[in-house]
Design an enzyme around this catalytic site. Sequence first.
Site, PDB file in Angstrom:
ATOM      1  N   SER A  69      26.459  21.287 -13.094  1.00 10.24           N
ATOM      2  CA  SER A  69      25.451  22.331 -13.292  1.00 10.24           C
ATOM      3  C   SER A  69      25.868  23.267 -14.419  1.00 10.24           C
ATOM      4  O   SER A  69      27.057  23.436 -14.680  1.00 10.24           O
ATOM      5  CB  SER A  69      25.285  23.149 -12.013  1.00 10.24           C
ATOM      6  OG  SER A  69      24.915  22.332 -10.944  1.00 10.24           O
TER       7      SER A  69
HETATM    8  N1  SAH Z   1      28.434  20.943  -7.807  1.00  7.33           N
HETATM    9  C1  SAH Z   1      28.515  19.818  -8.684  1.00  7.33           C
HETATM   10  C2  SAH Z   1      27.128  19.301  -9.032  1.00  7.33           C
HETATM   11  C3  SAH Z   1      27.077  17.850  -8.895  1.00  7.33           C
HETATM   12  S1  SAH Z   1      25.494  17.100  -9.008  1.00  7.33           S
HETATM   13  C4  SAH Z   1      29.337  20.137  -9.907  1.00  7.33           C
HETATM   14  O1  SAH Z   1      29.663  21.297 -10.139  1.00  7.33           O
HETATM   15  O2  SAH Z   1      29.684  19.210 -10.637  1.00  7.33           O
HETATM   16  C5  SAH Z   1      25.097  16.828  -7.315  1.00  7.33           C
HETATM   17  C6  SAH Z   1      26.011  15.937  -6.523  1.00  7.33           C
HETATM   18  O3  SAH Z   1      25.429  15.760  -5.236  1.00  7.33           O
HETATM   19  C7  SAH Z   1      26.200  14.526  -7.106  1.00  7.33           C
HETATM   20  O4  SAH Z   1      27.549  14.274  -7.308  1.00  7.33           O
HETATM   21  C8  SAH Z   1      25.597  13.630  -6.010  1.00  7.33           C
HETATM   22  O5  SAH Z   1      26.265  12.388  -5.886  1.00  7.33           O
HETATM   23  C9  SAH Z   1      25.768  14.482  -4.765  1.00  7.33           C
HETATM   24  N2  SAH Z   1      24.892  14.109  -3.651  1.00  7.33           N
HETATM   25  C10 SAH Z   1      23.590  13.726  -3.687  1.00  7.33           C
HETATM   26  N3  SAH Z   1      23.148  13.454  -2.438  1.00  7.33           N
HETATM   27  C11 SAH Z   1      24.204  13.655  -1.594  1.00  7.33           C
HETATM   28  C12 SAH Z   1      24.374  13.544  -0.185  1.00  7.33           C
HETATM   29  N4  SAH Z   1      23.388  13.134   0.621  1.00  7.33           N
HETATM   30  N5  SAH Z   1      25.590  13.826   0.347  1.00  7.33           N
HETATM   31  C13 SAH Z   1      26.619  14.245  -0.456  1.00  7.33           C
HETATM   32  N6  SAH Z   1      26.506  14.369  -1.792  1.00  7.33           N
HETATM   33  C14 SAH Z   1      25.319  14.091  -2.362  1.00  7.33           C
END
Ligand code: SAH
Length: 218
Positions: A69
């Site tokens: 993000s």
């Molecule tokens: N906070 C992160 C943002 C990552 S993007 C950062 O700072 O990099 C969102 C993430 O959510 C992705 O890695 C994706 O794989 C994860 N995600 C999506 N659905 C999910 C679920 N049901 N359970 C756990 N993680 C999930």
Amino acid sequence: MNSKISGIGMTSQRTRVRMLERLRSQGIKDEVVLEVMGAIPRHIFVDEALASRAYDDASLPIGFGQTISNPYTVARMSELLRAGSKLGKVLEIGTGCGFQTSVLARLAQEVFSVERIAPLLAKAREHLRELRVLNVRARHADGTMGLPEQAPFDGIIMTAAATRVPPELLEQLAPGGRLVMPVGTAEQRLCLVEFDGKEYRQTMLEAVRFVPLLPGVT
Ligand code: SAH
């Protein structure tokens, strides 16, 4: 501190100071959040080829179709979750590269973070180890239903967009707890839920753009 972590050129302390000025002008007011945003080397969370853009006002690819993000969104969600005081136990759903996780680790006593993509989780763990973050437990799991065995949480943050607030997450909030997550499909908005021990108060905030919450693990 080694030079990879302290940064040089486009990843230096000066670049971080500029990022903090931008965050302030975008409306981030919590000085604790700003301090943490300035202290964590965001460039180590992205591929070396992208390191010079790590402090820009942008989300960046982290592989597997996922993104880190943008700094404003991380700061804003942290500010909303913290609401001016130190957090106890926090759950993060969507570890990704672990940047938001490492911010939370400095704002809370204890962080549980759940990620569904195993190789991303492995990378996040590496980054957390490199920064000697010790109060995070990262788990490979589908976080849609939260982490009931560790509930209740003082804060829950979801960094992937769902079509609605999962009721299971509300049940895992401690009295006085807060939940922050993006909600929506075509248009997403940040949603804040505050639980006073009896009632849940939901507020829809600004428009955001997140990857979708997906079921299962991979
Ligand atoms: N906070 C992160 C943002 C990552 S993007 C950062 O700072 O990099 C969102 C993430 O959510 C992705 O890695 C994706 O794989 C994860 N995600 C999506 N659905 C999910 C679920 N049901 N359970 C756990 N993680 C999930």
